[in-house]
Design a protein around this motif. Structure first.
Motif, mmCIF file in Angstrom:
data_model
loop_
_atom_site.group_PDB
_atom_site.id
_atom_site.type_symbol
_atom_site.label_atom_id
_atom_site.label_comp_id
_atom_site.label_asym_id
_atom_site.label_seq_id
_atom_site.Cartn_x
_atom_site.Cartn_y
_atom_site.Cartn_z
ATOM 1 N N GLU A 19 1.174 -1.009 0.375
ATOM 2 C CA GLU A 19 -0.310 0.337 0.156
ATOM 3 C C GLU A 19 0.515 1.529 -0.028
ATOM 4 N N PRO A 20 0.112 2.397 -0.571
ATOM 5 C CA PRO A 20 1.307 3.445 -0.493
ATOM 6 C C PRO A 20 1.672 3.690 1.250
ATOM 7 N N ARG A 21 2.548 4.315 1.034
ATOM 8 C CA ARG A 21 3.385 4.391 2.424
ATOM 9 C C ARG A 21 3.978 5.043 2.701
ATOM 10 N N ASP A 22 4.655 6.487 1.081
ATOM 11 C CA ASP A 22 5.973 6.586 1.350
ATOM 12 C C ASP A 22 5.477 8.381 0.821
ATOM 13 N N ASP A 23 5.437 9.108 1.927
ATOM 14 C CA ASP A 23 4.545 10.533 1.627
ATOM 15 C C ASP A 23 5.403 10.812 1.808
ATOM 16 N N ILE A 24 6.239 12.279 1.375
ATOM 17 C CA ILE A 24 7.830 12.684 1.026
ATOM 18 C C ILE A 24 7.363 14.151 1.902
ATOM 19 N N SER A 25 7.339 14.781 2.388
ATOM 20 C CA SER A 25 7.154 16.453 2.872
ATOM 21 C C SER A 25 8.164 17.698 2.251
ATOM 22 N N TRP A 26 7.498 18.482 0.395
ATOM 23 C CA TRP A 26 8.465 18.918 -0.018
ATOM 24 C C TRP A 26 8.173 20.968 0.890
ATOM 25 N N GLN A 27 8.967 21.083 0.940
ATOM 26 C CA GLN A 27 9.315 22.567 1.332
ATOM 27 C C GLN A 27 9.329 23.811 0.429
ATOM 28 N N SER A 28 8.151 24.676 0.476
ATOM 29 C CA SER A 28 7.549 25.224 -0.756
ATOM 30 C C SER A 28 8.990 26.058 -1.203
ATOM 31 N N SER A 29 8.413 25.941 -2.653
ATOM 32 C CA SER A 29 9.635 26.679 -3.634
ATOM 33 C C SER A 29 9.267 27.714 -4.076
ATOM 34 N N GLU A 30 9.844 28.988 -5.236
ATOM 35 C CA GLU A 30 9.184 29.850 -5.668
ATOM 36 C C GLU A 30 9.648 29.397 -7.043
#
Length: 531
Positions: free
Chosen positions: A430-441
C-alpha cells in the motif's frame, strides 16, 4: 549397406517441387526446419540432418537460397550473407517434451522415472551434437575441395553457431578458424549450451579464434558461455558481447579487454559471474563509446578511466564509478533494485544520495532511471545534483507504493529538460511513502511535455501533476494514461505505448477539476489528456 547419416533428407515417395516453387518457398532469412518426425516408440532412429540457414549476397536478384547437408554442398552459393549452424534446430520435439515433463514432475517424483528421463535427454543431446559436427566437417571438406578446384573464394558476412559443450564440440573451432582466416567473416556469434548433466564452457585453442588474426575482418563478436580467447590482434574488432561467462574467468581477462583492445567501440557484459572479485577498469587509451553491464553478479566493477565513453548502461550490477571520469557521456541508463524482501522482514534505509549514481557529469542529454524496491532507498533531495544539458528523462517502473512526486528533485536539477515520461508499476504494498516538500519559488522554462503511464488519480499523483503545471512556463501537453507501457528502443531511447481506458464520467470530471484548480504560470493554455 547403411546409408550415410546425412543422405536421408527427402522422403522416398515425395515428389520434388518445381524449381520455381523451391526458390519461392523460403519466406525468411532461414530455411524451413528439417525437424525429424520421430515417433516416441522408436527413439533409436537417427535424427535428421541439421539445416543450414543461408542467404545469398545481395549483388544480383537478391533471392535467398537454402541447401541441405548431404551431397548438395556444391549447390551452395559462394557468397553468403549469413550462415547458421544451430543444434536447437536438430533436436526433436520429444527432447523438449522430456525437459518439460521433468520440470513439471519435480514436486511429484513418483510420476516420472527420472533415470529413464535423464538418459533419454542425454541421448538426444549426444546424437544432435554428433550430427552437427559431422555436418560441419562434411561441409568444410566439400569447401576445401571446391577451393582446390579453382572456384572463387567463399565469402560469408555473418556466422552464427549454437552447440552443446561436449567432447566433440572442439571441432567447432575448425569452422571458426576457417571463417575468420579464409571467408572474411565480419560478424561471429558463438553460443555454447550446457548439456543436461554438465554445466561447462567452450574453450578455444591456445592461439585463439584463428591462425591469422592480424588479417581478420572480424568486426563484431558475441561469445556466450565461452572462455575469452586472445583478442589483442583483431584490429578490426569494434563490437564485443560477452554473455554467461564461467565464474572461473579471471578478472585479468575482463581488464585486458579494455587495455589490449583499445579500438573497441562497444562492449556488452551480460550475466557474467565475477566470482566475488573486483574488476578494475583503467584504460586511458580506450576508444570505447558504448558500455553495457547487465546482471553481472557476485563481484564489483570499478570504472576509473574511459575517456571517450558516450553511452553507459548499468543494470543490476555493482559498479563503482565517478561519472565525471567520462567527459563525453551523453546517454545514461541506471537500473537498481534494493530491498528484495518485504519491509516487515527487512528494513532498507532511505539514506542513499542520488548524486552517487547520477551526479558529476554536465553532458547528459538522455537519462533512463529504473529505481525499484519495497521501500524508497534514497533521499528525496540532493543539493549537488545537476543536469545542465538534460533534455529527455524517463523514470520507469516506479512502484505504486512510492510517492510518485520524488522525480521533482530531477526536474529542479535539469533546467533544460523538455520531455518527462514517468511509468508507474503496480506494487503489492500500500502507498505509505509521502514526501514532505518545502515550498519553493522555482520555475522551469523549458519543460514542454509530461506523460504519466499507470496514472490512478491518487492524491500524490495529482499533487505531482499540479506541481509540474505550476512551475513550468512552457508546458504544452500533460498526458495521463491509466494503461500502457514503455517500449525500449535500445538502451537509451524509448517509446510510450498507450492502451485506451474508459474512465467513469464522475471520476474523470473530479480529476480534471483538481488539476484545473492549480495556478499555472504558463503563458499558453495547457492541453490535458486523461485516458
Amino acid at each position: 549397406m547403411r546409408m550415410p547419416p546425412f543422405s536421408r533428407t527427402r522422403s522416398r515417395n515425395r515428389k520434388p517441387r518445381p524449381t520455381d516453387e523451391r526458390e519461392a518457398f523460403v519466406p525468411a532469412p532461414r530455411v524451413a526446419h528439417l525437424m525429424p518426425s520421430r515417433p516416441p516408440e522408436r527413439p533409436h532412429r537417427r535424427p535428421a540432418a541439421p539445416h543450414l540457414a543461408a542467404r545469398r549476397h545481395p549483388h544480383g536478384a537478391g533471392h535467398r537460397e537454402s541447401a541441405t547437408l548431404s551431397k548438395r554442398w556444391a549447390c551452395l552459393p559462394r557468397c553468403l550473407d549469413a550462415l547458421d549452424f544451430r543444434v536447437s534446430d536438430i533436436l526433436p520435439a520429444r527432447y523438449y517434451e522430456c525437459i518439460r515433463v521433468r520440470g513439471e514432475a519435480a514436486h511429484f517424483p513418483f510420476i516420472v522415472n527420472f533415470d529413464v528421463n535423464r538418459a533419454t535427454i542425454e541421448r538426444y543431446e549426444r546424437r544432435a551434437m554428433r550430427a552437427m559436427v559431422s555436418s560441419i566437417n562434411n561441409f568444410l571438406d566439400a569447401d576445401d575441395d571446391q577451393d582446390g578446384g579453382g572456384l572463387c573464394p567463399r565469402s560469408v558476412q555473418t556466422l552464427r553457431l549454437e552447440f552443446f559443450v561436449t567432447h566433440c564440440s572442439s571441432n567447432i573451432n575448425r569452422l571458426i578458424a576457417k571463417a575468420a582466416d579464409s571467408w572474411g567473416v565480419e560478424n561471429l556469434e558463438v553460443s555454447a549450451k550446457s548439456t543436461f548433466r554438465r554445466h561447462d564452457a567452450h574453450c578455444f585453442p591456445q592461439h585463439g579464434l584463428c591462425n591469422n588474426p592480424h588479417q581478420s575482418r572480424l568486426k563484431s563478436l558475441k561469445l556466450a558461455a565461452c572462455y575469452i580467447p586472445p583478442l589483442k590482434a583483431f584490429h578490426a574488432l569494434s563490437s564485443l558481447v560477452l554473455e554467461d561467462l564461467p565464474r572461473s574467468t579471471p578478472t585479468a581477462a575482463y581488464e585486458a579487454i579494455f587495455t589490449l583492445c583499445p579500438q573497441l567501440q562497444a562492449l556488452h557484459l551480460k550475466s557474467c559471474m565475477l566470482n566475488q572479485e573486483v574488476v578494475v577498469i583503467h584504460a586511458p587509451k580506450s576508444e570505447m563509446k558504448q558500455l553495457v553491464m547487465e546482471n553481472c553478479w557476485f563481484g564489483l566493477i570499478e570504472l576509473h578511466t574511459l575517456p571517450m565513453l558516450e553511452s553507459l548502461a548499468v543494470v543490476q550490477t555493482d559498479v563503482s564509478y565517478k561519472i565525471s571520469s567520462f567527459p563525453y557521456l551523453t546517454h545514461l541508463n541506471i537500473t537498481f533494485r534494493r530491498g528484495i524482501l518485504k519491509p516487515r522482514f527487512f528494513y532498507v534505509k532511505s539514506d542513499h544520495d542520488l548524486d552517487e549514481y547520477l551526479g558529476g557529469t554536465p553532458g547528459i542529454t538522455n537519462l533512463v532511471i529504473r529505481f525499484t524496491g519495497y521501500d524508497r532507498w534514497f533521499k528525496p533531495w540532493s543539493p549537488t545534483l545537476l543536469f545542465p544539458k538534460l533534455r529527455r528523462l524517463l523514470v520507469a517502473d516506479v512502484p505504486s507504493s512510492w510517492d510518485v512526486s520524488w522525480p521533482r528533485l530531477l526536474i529542479e536539477a535539469a533546467p533544460c529538460l523538455e520531455s518527462l515520461h514517468i511509468h508507474i508499476a503496480p506494487w503489492e504494498e500500500e502507498p505509505r511513502d509521502d514526501i514532505s516538500w518545502q515550498s519553493s519559488e522555482f520555475c522551469h522554462n523549458q519543460l514542454k511535455e509530461l506523460v504519466i503511464i499507470g496514472f490512478q488519480g491518487t492524491e500524490r499523483q495529482i499533487y505531482f501533476v499540479n506541481f509540474v503545471i505550476k512551475v513550468s512556463m512552457s508546458l504544452q501537453l500533460v498526458s495521463l494514461y491509466k494503461n500502457g507501457y514503455v517500449q525500449d528502443k535500445g538502451r537509451w531511447d524509448w517509446d510510450i505505448v498507450t492502451q485506451q481506458y474508459q474512465w467513469l464520467n464522475e471520476e474523470k470530471v473530479k480529476i480534471l477539476n483538481q488539476i484545473a484548480d492549480s495556478a499555472p504560470c504558463a503563458a499558453t493554455p495547457i492541453q490535458v489528456v486523461l485516458e
